[in-house]
Design a protein around this motif. Structure first.
Motif, PDB file in Angstrom:
ATOM      1  N   ILE A  25      59.971   8.914  70.702  1.00  0.00           N
ATOM      2  CA  ILE A  25      61.311   9.493  70.839  1.00  0.00           C
ATOM      3  C   ILE A  25      61.224  10.641  71.835  1.00  0.00           C
ATOM      4  CG2 ILE A  25      63.183  10.667  69.606  1.00  0.00           C
ATOM      5  CD1 ILE A  25      62.109   9.263  67.043  1.00  0.00           C
ATOM      6  N   ALA A  82      60.653  14.569  70.989  1.00  0.00           N
ATOM      7  CA  ALA A  82      60.445  14.777  69.542  1.00  0.00           C
ATOM      8  C   ALA A  82      59.074  15.362  69.212  1.00  0.00           C
ATOM      9  CB  ALA A  82      60.658  13.478  68.784  1.00  0.00           C
ATOM     10  N   LEU A  85      55.143  15.454  68.465  1.00  0.00           N
ATOM     11  CA  LEU A  85      54.149  14.500  67.966  1.00  0.00           C
ATOM     12  C   LEU A  85      54.764  13.528  66.962  1.00  0.00           C
ATOM     13  CD1 LEU A  85      50.933  16.581  67.286  1.00  0.00           C
ATOM     14  CD2 LEU A  85      51.305  14.856  69.037  1.00  0.00           C
ATOM     15  N   MET A 128      62.466  22.985  59.849  1.00  0.00           N
ATOM     16  CA  MET A 128      62.800  21.581  60.102  1.00  0.00           C
ATOM     17  C   MET A 128      61.819  20.649  59.382  1.00  0.00           C
ATOM     18  SD  MET A 128      65.380  21.712  61.944  1.00  0.00           S
ATOM     19  CE  MET A 128      66.299  22.668  63.113  1.00  0.00           C
ATOM     20  N   TYR A 129      61.065  21.169  58.463  1.00  0.00           N
ATOM     21  CA  TYR A 129      60.024  20.371  57.799  1.00  0.00           C
ATOM     22  C   TYR A 129      60.245  20.339  56.280  1.00  0.00           C
ATOM     23  CZ  TYR A 129      57.514  20.680  62.223  1.00  0.00           C
ATOM     24  OH  TYR A 129      57.151  20.581  63.542  1.00  0.00           O
ATOM     25  N   ARG A 161      54.106  15.796  57.701  1.00  0.00           N
ATOM     26  CA  ARG A 161      55.035  16.669  58.443  1.00  0.00           C
ATOM     27  C   ARG A 161      55.298  16.145  59.856  1.00  0.00           C
ATOM     28  NH1 ARG A 161      52.894  20.503  61.904  1.00  0.00           N
ATOM     29  NH2 ARG A 161      54.196  22.217  61.188  1.00  0.00           N
ATOM     30  N   TYR A 162      54.406  15.291  60.364  1.00  0.00           N
ATOM     31  CA  TYR A 162      54.551  14.818  61.741  1.00  0.00           C
ATOM     32  C   TYR A 162      55.412  13.557  61.864  1.00  0.00           C
ATOM     33  CZ  TYR A 162      50.803  18.067  62.750  1.00  0.00           C
ATOM     34  OH  TYR A 162      50.066  19.204  62.881  1.00  0.00           O
ATOM     35  N   VAL A 163      55.846  12.990  60.738  1.00  0.00           N
ATOM     36  CA  VAL A 163      56.619  11.740  60.816  1.00  0.00           C
ATOM     37  C   VAL A 163      58.047  12.064  61.283  1.00  0.00           C
ATOM     38  CG1 VAL A 163      57.510   9.772  59.531  1.00  0.00           C
ATOM     39  CG2 VAL A 163      55.225  10.656  59.024  1.00  0.00           C
ATOM     40  N   ASN A 164      58.465  11.375  62.318  1.00  0.00           N
ATOM     41  CA  ASN A 164      59.785  11.639  62.898  1.00  0.00           C
ATOM     42  C   ASN A 164      60.880  10.792  62.258  1.00  0.00           C
ATOM     43  OD1 ASN A 164      59.139  13.663  64.813  1.00  0.00           O
ATOM     44  ND2 ASN A 164      58.037  12.085  65.963  1.00  0.00           N
ATOM     45  N   CYS A 165      62.108  11.113  62.659  1.00  0.00           N
ATOM     46  CA  CYS A 165      63.283  10.467  62.070  1.00  0.00           C
ATOM     47  C   CYS A 165      63.666   9.201  62.850  1.00  0.00           C
ATOM     48  CB  CYS A 165      64.436  11.458  62.086  1.00  0.00           C
ATOM     49  SG  CYS A 165      65.942  10.802  61.401  1.00  0.00           S
ATOM     50  N   TYR A 177      65.711  10.683  57.815  1.00  0.00           N
ATOM     51  CA  TYR A 177      65.733  12.030  57.245  1.00  0.00           C
ATOM     52  C   TYR A 177      66.958  12.302  56.376  1.00  0.00           C
ATOM     53  CZ  TYR A 177      62.158  13.920  60.527  1.00  0.00           C
ATOM     54  OH  TYR A 177      61.030  14.219  61.230  1.00  0.00           O
ATOM     55  N   LEU A 182      70.021  15.624  64.881  1.00  0.00           N
ATOM     56  CA  LEU A 182      69.039  15.185  65.877  1.00  0.00           C
ATOM     57  C   LEU A 182      69.648  14.176  66.863  1.00  0.00           C
ATOM     58  CD1 LEU A 182      65.918  14.690  63.589  1.00  0.00           C
ATOM     59  CD2 LEU A 182      66.304  16.537  65.213  1.00  0.00           C
TER      60      LEU A 182
END
Ligand SMILES: C[S@@+](CC[C@H](N)C(=O)[O-])C[C@H]1O[C@@H](n2cnc3c(N)ncnc32)[C@H](O)[C@@H]1O
Length: 554
Positions: free
Chosen positions: A82, A85, A87, A115-116, A143-147, A183, A191
């Motif tokens: 993304i 975004a 990592l 944001m976490y 924590r690094y997994v994106n939406c 999310y 986002l």
């Protein structure tokens, strides 16, 4: 008969076990129903635990502990697909549906200030506390997994189970695919995820899949359900829920509860896609919906910095509308992206013209005349730009600008995962392939694969036997200039790389990097057959040979 004899009468217990808590149920996607603890028909989820990072492990300040908790047999960190975004988390191996990761680790707080955050709910569906993974040293890799930006790319589902948040794969995740979780609608719309399109039928699936994916989605993502769809729960179509028959009413209620919990939201207030974040932090530009939350964010995230003035920020933000994110223009034909309209138009024209500019001397083709003119200098030997410090000359001004950073020591691009720093973005992109495992160049004679074309060219000399570089002191010959330079240090005794923790010194940077892992405890290479882990790839290769030859392990 003594009254005490009553004690000998066998007693009947009227105690009934308590109804399990709502978040002790799990959703079995095969049955399309909630099950207690695990599905007795389809079995439990496949649990993948975090990598253990011993508390005493000393890490360089730039390596967040969270990054090392990633179960590195299955997953790895790399820049997200993304744009912008940061990592993301990628599958190293193909994962089946039903793999459970977690729990999501972080600090337990009351407010959402980063944001976490995931909100945890209590029995009564009231917010209980928040798990905040803003601090990379007190959280895990999750924590690094994106939406996810649409249903098609969503491959993880976040759910609350026994007071903690877990992620599980909801479909097969091919290797090198980014893991993406939804999310929740408010954070997602913040986002710039277009919620109206989230459920759009992926064209590639055709109509039949659309129906099933669509209804499946609505069930799994109640956060996006429209009232119309909610009002039709009894229609059993594809994966639509059926849950009324023969069930204890309390259970149904709890399941409903759970259904609402299956997808939590990362931000606190749900005012839909039109949420306005007017309080902006002037330390990091993050936006918040209330002044209080902004103040908490500042005290939490910028406590070592000078005090940031929330009032001033508010005035400024209220006067100026929230800036729009830069618009990105994507090419529909190839993967080209740009933020400049002018460039996308030129690019599209080039597609139309089918790369009309061709070099007469080689196969080079390009989309602009100026590119061709630059290219021609390779053939004419013309190098109009030269360095005023060394003898470097080049064809392009940008190459000289890049070269000058060698003299200034400037390395503006740095890797988020390791200590690597470099001069150009393309060097960083190439470097990141080390972390993603991507090796686009492969040898047609042996199994060698590599990241850079030049490495493949060097490698091919192994097959041709060509060793153009030779040492003038001993008989050593080699394929690359850099190999010879490294070799010469044996004769000069030079060991430019030394460990700042122990007395270790070496000739090659890579050896020092491997050595440092002795101190950090990091063992990035692990055997997929047994529990063996090691620092060097070469050690793993040696180890793997033992499996194939069934040799005993020392
Ligand atoms: C929980 S973090 C995810 C990890 C983050 N990518 C990182 O490098 O630390 C959430 C942040 O990631 C970014 N992000 C996640 N999903 C995104 C998306 N679909 N579009 C844009 N940014 C996203 C946003 O900056 C967001 O605030």
């Amino acid at each position: 008969m003594s009254r005490l004899n009553l004690r000998q009468i066998p007693r009947i217990s009227y105690y009934e076990p308590e109804e399990p808590s709502f978040d002790e149920y799990l959703f079995c996607s095969e049955c399309g129903d909630y099950v207690y603890d695990y599905c007795s028909i389809h079995g439990p989820l496949l649990v993948v635990p975090d990598n253990k990072v011993p508390k005493k492990t000393k890490l360089p300040s730039y390596v967040p502990r969270a990054a090392l908790t990633i179960p590195n047999v299955f997953l790895h960190l790399a820049p997200s697909i993304i744009p912008g975004a940061g990592l993301g988390v990628f599958a190293t191996l193909t994962l089946p549906a039903g793999v459970r990761f977690g729990p999501y680790r972080g600090e337990i707080t009351k407010e959402i200030v980063s944001m976490y955050c995931w909100q945890i709910y209590d029995e009564n569906n009231k917010p209980k506390h928040v798990v905040d993974a803003a601090d990379g040293d007190r959280s895990n890799w999750m924590r690094y997994v994106n939406c996810s930006r649409n249903w098609n790319e969503q491959n993880l589902l976040a759910y609350q189970y026994k007071g903690q948040v877990y992620y599980r794969t909801i479909k097969r995740v091919p290797r090198f695919t980014e893991l993406l979780v939804f999310y929740g609608s408010e954070f997602a719309s913040y986002l710039n995820v277009d919620l109206r399109l989230y459920n759009s039928p992926p064209k590639i699936h055709g109509n039949i899949s659309f129906i099933s994916l669509h209804s499946f989605f609505y069930y799994r993502n109640p956060d996006l359900e429209s009232p119309t769809i909610k009002s039709k729960p009894k229609v059993k179509k594809d994966n639509q829920p059926i849950n009324k028959k023969g069930k204890h009413p309390a259970k149904i209620m709890k399941k409903k509860n759970l259904k609402e919990k299956s997808v939590n939201i990362l931000t606190k207030k749900t005012s839909g896609a039109s949420t306005k974040y007017i309080f902006e932090c002037d330390g990091c530009n993050k936006k918040f919906s209330t002044k209080d939350i902004l103040a908490k964010h500042i005290s939490y995230c910028h406590k070592t910095q000078k005090k940031l003035d929330t009032t001033a920020v508010r005035t400024q933000v209220e006067q100026t509308p929230v800036p729009q994110l830069t618009e990105i223009f994507n090419c529909d034909i190839c993967e080209f992206k740009t933020s400049q309209k002018r460039r996308i138009l030129a690019h599209l024209k080039a597609h139309v013209a089918k790369q009309v500019y061709c070099c007469n001397n080689c196969d080079y083709k390009c989309i602009t005349n100026s590119n061709l003119q630059n290219h021609m200098k390779i053939h004419t030997g013309e190098k109009p730009f030269s360095c005023n410090i060394c003898e470097y000359k080049c064809i392009q001004k940008s190459s000289l600008q890049k070269h000058m950073k060698i003299h200034t020591g400037e390395k503006p691009f740095s890797c988020n995962i390791c200590v690597y720093k470099c001069i150009t973005k393309s060097d960083l992109q190439r470097h990141m392939k080390i972390h993603t495992g991507e090796k686009p160049f492969s040898c047609h004679i042996c199994k060698y694969q590599c990241i850079q074309k030049s490495n493949l060219q060097s490698h091919m000399k192994i097959h041709t036997g060509e060793k153009p570089f030779s040492c003038n002191i001993c008989v050593y010959k080699c394929i690359t200039k850099s190999d010879l330079q490294r070799h010469m240090k044996i004769h000069t005794g030079e060991k430019p790389f030394s460990c700042h923790i122990c007395k270790y010194q070496c000739i090659q940077k890579s050896n020092l990097q491997s050595h440092m892992k002795i101190h950090t405890g990091e063992k990035p290479f692990s055997c997929h057959i047994c529990k063996y882990q090691c620092i060097r790839k070469s050690n793993l290769k040696t180890h793997m040979k033992r499996h194939t030859r069934a040799e005993p392990f020392s």
